[in-house]
Design a protein around this motif. Structure first.
Motif, PDB file in Angstrom:
ATOM      1  N   ALA A  23       4.114  23.430 -49.770  1.00 63.21           N
ATOM      2  CA  ALA A  23       3.630  24.699 -49.222  1.00 63.21           C
ATOM      3  C   ALA A  23       3.000  25.565 -50.312  1.00 63.21           C
ATOM      4  O   ALA A  23       1.943  26.178 -50.102  1.00 63.21           O
ATOM      5  CB  ALA A  23       4.767  25.447 -48.531  1.00 63.21           C
ATOM      6  N   GLN A  52      -1.144  28.801 -41.724  1.00 65.19           N
ATOM      7  CA  GLN A  52      -0.113  28.040 -41.014  1.00 65.19           C
ATOM      8  C   GLN A  52      -0.726  26.914 -40.195  1.00 65.19           C
ATOM      9  O   GLN A  52      -0.160  25.825 -40.102  1.00 65.19           O
ATOM     10  CB  GLN A  52       0.714  28.970 -40.128  1.00 65.19           C
ATOM     11  CG  GLN A  52       1.616  29.874 -40.925  1.00 65.19           C
ATOM     12  CD  GLN A  52       2.312  30.923 -40.081  1.00 65.19           C
ATOM     13  OE1 GLN A  52       1.850  31.285 -39.003  1.00 65.19           O
ATOM     14  NE2 GLN A  52       3.439  31.416 -40.578  1.00 65.19           N
ATOM     15  N   LEU A  55      -1.350  24.138 -42.575  1.00 69.80           N
ATOM     16  CA  LEU A  55      -0.106  23.433 -42.881  1.00 69.80           C
ATOM     17  C   LEU A  55       0.288  22.503 -41.734  1.00 69.80           C
ATOM     18  O   LEU A  55       0.666  21.350 -41.961  1.00 69.80           O
ATOM     19  CB  LEU A  55       1.028  24.430 -43.143  1.00 69.80           C
ATOM     20  CG  LEU A  55       0.948  25.260 -44.420  1.00 69.80           C
ATOM     21  CD1 LEU A  55       2.119  26.234 -44.479  1.00 69.80           C
ATOM     22  CD2 LEU A  55       0.925  24.377 -45.648  1.00 69.80           C
ATOM     23  N   ASP A  56       0.200  23.005 -40.506  1.00 67.84           N
ATOM     24  CA  ASP A  56       0.552  22.190 -39.342  1.00 67.84           C
ATOM     25  C   ASP A  56      -0.349  20.967 -39.240  1.00 67.84           C
ATOM     26  O   ASP A  56       0.118  19.852 -38.982  1.00 67.84           O
ATOM     27  CB  ASP A  56       0.451  23.013 -38.052  1.00 67.84           C
ATOM     28  CG  ASP A  56       1.512  24.096 -37.959  1.00 67.84           C
ATOM     29  OD1 ASP A  56       2.534  24.007 -38.671  1.00 67.84           O
ATOM     30  OD2 ASP A  56       1.304  25.040 -37.176  1.00 67.84           O
ATOM     31  N   ARG A  62       7.340  23.370 -41.237  1.00 66.56           N
ATOM     32  CA  ARG A  62       7.480  24.811 -41.420  1.00 66.56           C
ATOM     33  C   ARG A  62       8.765  25.358 -40.814  1.00 66.56           C
ATOM     34  O   ARG A  62       8.996  26.556 -40.837  1.00 66.56           O
ATOM     35  CB  ARG A  62       6.299  25.550 -40.792  1.00 66.56           C
ATOM     36  CG  ARG A  62       4.995  25.286 -41.487  1.00 66.56           C
ATOM     37  CD  ARG A  62       3.912  26.259 -41.073  1.00 66.56           C
ATOM     38  NE  ARG A  62       3.671  26.286 -39.642  1.00 66.56           N
ATOM     39  CZ  ARG A  62       3.845  27.378 -38.887  1.00 66.56           C
ATOM     40  NH1 ARG A  62       4.263  28.502 -39.382  1.00 66.56           N
ATOM     41  NH2 ARG A  62       3.582  27.322 -37.588  1.00 66.56           N
TER      42      ARG A  62
END
Length: 91
Positions: A23, A52, A55-56, A62
């Protein structure tokens, strides 16, 4: 990373360490690409949602997985009904 002595125990697990690094590295790359600071990303709703999403899309975890309840051997064997470990939540 700054933690207390107690919370450090939860961060010494390799998967947690790797996730934090993944992250942090992703955030550094995002900030280099956008020219924004990490604090600006965190404090701006649209940038945070965009980060986000990235990241997904990359498959970075997460959140903690949903846990099922754990039973003690005493509960499982029928010696004590519905006896669960204190940390586990019944679903």
């Amino acid at each position: 990373m700054g933690t207390t002595h107690v919370t450090n125990g939860s961060f010494r697990v390799h998967s947690t360490e790797w996730n934090i690094g993944e992250a942090a590295g992703s955030l550094a790359a995002y900030c280099l690409n956008t020219g924004e600071s990490p604090r600006a990303v965190r404090n701006t709703k649209t940038m945070l949602e965009d980060f986000q999403y990235i990241l997904d899309k990359a498959g970075v975890e997460r959140g903690w997985p949903r846990l099922s309840h754990s039973q003690s051997y005493a509960s499982y064997s029928g010696k004590k009904k519905n006896w669960y470990f204190g940390e586990a939540k019944r679903l």
